[in-house]
Structures are given as C-alpha cells and as structure tokens.
Design a protein around this motif. Sequence first.
Motif, short mmCIF file in Angstrom:
data_model
loop_
_atom_site.label_atom_id
_atom_site.label_comp_id
_atom_site.label_asym_id
_atom_site.label_seq_id
_atom_site.Cartn_x
_atom_site.Cartn_y
_atom_site.Cartn_z
N ASN A 111 -6.34 9.11 6.80
CA ASN A 111 -7.62 8.45 6.63
C ASN A 111 -7.40 6.97 6.36
O ASN A 111 -6.77 6.64 5.37
N HIS A 132 -5.75 -0.81 5.36
CA HIS A 132 -5.61 0.01 6.58
C HIS A 132 -6.78 -0.07 7.59
O HIS A 132 -7.46 0.92 7.83
N HIS A 147 0.83 -1.22 0.00
CA HIS A 147 0.00 0.00 0.00
C HIS A 147 0.86 1.27 0.00
O HIS A 147 1.24 1.79 1.05
N HIS A 157 -10.42 0.01 0.14
CA HIS A 157 -10.47 1.08 1.13
C HIS A 157 -11.95 1.13 1.50
O HIS A 157 -12.77 1.51 0.67
N ASP A 170 0.73 2.60 3.73
CA ASP A 170 -0.12 3.70 3.28
C ASP A 170 0.69 5.00 3.23
O ASP A 170 0.24 6.05 3.70
N ASP A 172 -8.54 2.71 -3.93
CA ASP A 172 -8.07 3.31 -2.68
C ASP A 172 -8.14 4.84 -2.72
O ASP A 172 -7.87 5.47 -3.73
N GLY A 173 -8.50 5.37 -1.56
CA GLY A 173 -8.79 6.81 -1.45
C GLY A 173 -10.26 6.98 -1.18
O GLY A 173 -10.67 7.87 -0.43
ZN LIG Z 1 -6.97 4.23 1.66
#
Ligand SMILES: [Zn+2]
Length: 423
Positions: A275, A231, A57, A177, A302, A150-151
């Motif tokens: 986050n 995460h 990640h 995510h 991350d 992701d995000g």
């Molecule tokens: Zn993420």
Amino acid sequence: MRVIKNGMVLIGQEVLHRDILFDEEKIIQIDEHIQCEEAEVIDASGLTVLPGLVDVHVHLREPGYTQKETIHTGTLAAAHGGFTTIFCMPNVIPYPDDVETIKEYLHRIEKEAVVRVYPYACITTEEASKEVVDMKAIKENFCIRWFSDDGVGVATAEVMHEAMEKAKANDCMIVAHTEDMKYRKPGACVHDSQVNRDRGWLGIPSACESSQLIRDLALTQEVGNRYHACHISAKESVEALKAYKEKGADVTGEVTAHHLLLEDIDVEGPNWKMNPPLRAHEDRMALIRGLEDGSLDMIANDHAPHTEQEKNKPMNQAPFGIVSLETSFPLLYTEFVKKQERWTLGQLVYWMSEAPAKRFGIEGIGKIREGYRPDFVLVDLEHETTIDKTQFLSKGSNTPFNGWKVFGAIKETIVSSKTVWKG
Ligand SMILES: [Zn+2]
C-alpha cells in the motif's frame, strides 16, 4: 584510524581511483595514494565505494510486532542492503506519540540498532487522526523533527491543518502517507484497473492517494510548512507535486524501488501486495520521469516485513507490504544504470543518499567528502548474483524479487568507521 585502499570511489557524479582515510568521527583525507602507517587497511580492490545509503521510510516493527521484525534484525537488513542511516516509522505499539514513550523507544534503538536510526514521532495520538501530538515537547526533548502517521492518512483537513501549523511553529516536517481511508473499500488489495478486475481482485483507485495529497498540498501552501509525501504511486500525484512545487510550496516526494520496477500486470500474489499498490504502466513511467525532472525527490524503501504465515493468506486478507532494504540498491542499479543506461551511478546514489539527507536536515552524511561522517558501502558492480530470500537478515522474506538476477552486491557496510556488515 582506517583507510580504504584500491577502490573506485563515487565522488559527486564521478567515479575516481581514490584512497580514503578516516577516524571514528569523520573523513580525514581523500587522495590518490594515502600512506598512513597506523591506519588499518580495508582493501577495496575490484569494488566501488559509495556513501552510506539513507532511507527515510522503514518499518522496524519493534515494539509491538517483533514476530515480523526487530530493531536489531531490521537494522542488520539495512546494513546488508548498504543503508547506514534509516528513519523508522511510528506505527508500532506503543506509538511514539509523547515524551514518555519516545524516551523508552529511543532507549531500545540505542541498545539494538547497528546503523544510525532516526525515529519518526506520530502526527496524531495513536495515529487516530483526532489529537495532534505535542510537537514542541517532542522536539525540545529529543530533537525529533519529523512527524508521520504512516500506515494511514490523516483523516480530516481540520486536523492536518492544525498539525501543519504546529510543525511550522516548531520548524518540523510533516511526512504524510496520503490515503483517504474511507474511500478504500474493505478487501481492496491491488490497483483499481481492468487487468486486476479480470482477476477478481478489488482495487484501490489512484484517487485514494492523490485526492488526499492534493488536499494536503493546498493546506501546506496556505500554512507554509515543510511537507514530504511518502511512497508516491499514481501519475496524478506526480502532477500535483509538480504543480505545487511550481507555486513555491515547500514540498517533496519519495518513490519506492518497487513502484519504479513493477506494475499491476506483474502481480502474482500477496508478496506483490503493498500500500499504495503497484499501479498501471503509465503511472510507473510517470514516476520514473517525475524523479528525473525533479517532481519527485528521492527513493525510499518502505521496508515492511510480515511473517510468512500472515502473507500466506488469500490476497484480500494478507497484510500490505514487502521487504526491500536488502534488494533495492542492486535492483535499481541493475535496471536503470546497467541495463537501460538511463541513469548514472551518481544519479541513483544521489536519490538514495544525499537527497534524503539534505531534505531531512541531517548534516555531514550522504556523500563522500572530507569532514563528512565515515559512512561507506563497498559494492561489487561487476558480478551477477541472484536474489535469495533465504539469505535475508530481515525476519521478513516477503519479496516479489526472489530469484531476480542482479548486479551491485553489497560487500561491506561501514557506519561511523565501524564495519557493521561484511559479506
Ligand atoms: Zn505508508
């Protein structure tokens, strides 16, 4: 050919006095004393030799956000932190979501990267949660088998279900995510807890993460595809993963170094804003125990670089994310192996190398064994150093760990037998 001599070598769970002989392709021999006239000697006296670390990640930011990081600086940071294989997230511009863009993207990576990089492709076009990408074409053309938005969280069960069906049909993995984007209030920047409310900061509830994770786990159980959760930060999420693993779902989860080390009470400003956010003490304890009892499977970074200007904004406006490639190994080693003696070195390194390599299906990396790839990191476990953000090779210096005293400095990183970083 090269030979690492005089070092202590982590082999499985044991640290042994061994020499390692290797060529560009593979580890040829591991033995107490290796004499090989034509091999170049790397002297590892006083150092411990670990398998190259693996991180699933990472945000490399290129293309699109090269003011924050580039493929070159991000992979240099990886090498500096002991990582020889990384997976980069697809929230870049243009999004790697079709064959044409990915072709161009891989070209850049090949030209610029100093460690091994596996890119993710998006789950949905432009991570917009509307249209699932053509996984079949992407896999057939580039062997990319990992898909992530992701995000952001994939907004609806309908779209996630379709993505899972496609992933299953093409033997690919969904890497999610999990976040209900509609449930997070604008300006929310920290964990939703009393300590943060008292400081006047708007919180992100744990259910923002866990409710969507639970949705995904139910879907993945139905579909029967491979699923990996990014995460994990909340205790409810750990419980959910554990429960679905017991039901036999093919699911795994990762946890970051910062969620293992910091809590809501530690937050001082935007360099503590990420986050998902740093949650409460009981969440952090659940993450540590989750890793130990197998509810969680691996440690990921991350790594999320931003410019200083962006991070200098007020708490509610600064972007989420911290840099972590260059700090995570020394921090975790110092806290959990050296100080607390809670984990062995072998355990920590397993979660940072073999476990991710295995789950993501990359053969021949993640441990030191004859026939495996010659990826190593030489570490000084004995001398204390201070984390100094001005020494980072990343373009980002957004870390909450500046000034922390740590053991486990990375001295040399070797990828496919080539030294890519040396201190
Ligand atoms: Zn993420």
